[in-house]
Motif scaffolding. Sequence first.
Motif: not given
Length: 151
Positions: A23-50
């Motif tokens: 779980m730490f690796l996934w959390a660290a990747h959010k810091i390293i590549t935050p735009a990827q997680y913005q894309g996942l939120a958009r794709h899976f949840d239909g959310l735009e997150i800052a």
Amino acid sequence: MTAFDRRDATATLILRLGLSWFMFLWAAHKIITPAQYQGLARHFDGLEIALWQVYLVAAVQIVLCTAMALGALRPVSYGALALMHAYTVSRRWEGFLDPFAVNGNGFPVNRNQVIDLAVMAAFVALVLLIHRDRFSLGGWMSHRMGARWWQ
């Protein structure tokens, strides 16, 4: 502590450290590549997150992973991370229906979902075995001081 208790405590220690690292690796990747997680939120949840929201989620997850690795506040840290992972699993359930799918290059496209399911099973096992997690801060505190709230 009997040999049986030591074996159970060792098994839960290994399970706890492995899951907290995963779980730490996934959390660290959010810091390293935050735009990827913005894309996942958009794709899976239909959310735009800052970006700050991605960083906030990552920070909370890192705090929980640290608590879990130490075995502190076990019901809270184990339970919160298990629920976060269950949310991830619930969003990707279609991949479980076709675990052997491959793309045009022969790459297995649903293998992460299969891994997610195995990790979810490990979380369930850890939560069920929380009372055997003696090699943890919470286990030590409850044994040493009888402080049930550390459990």
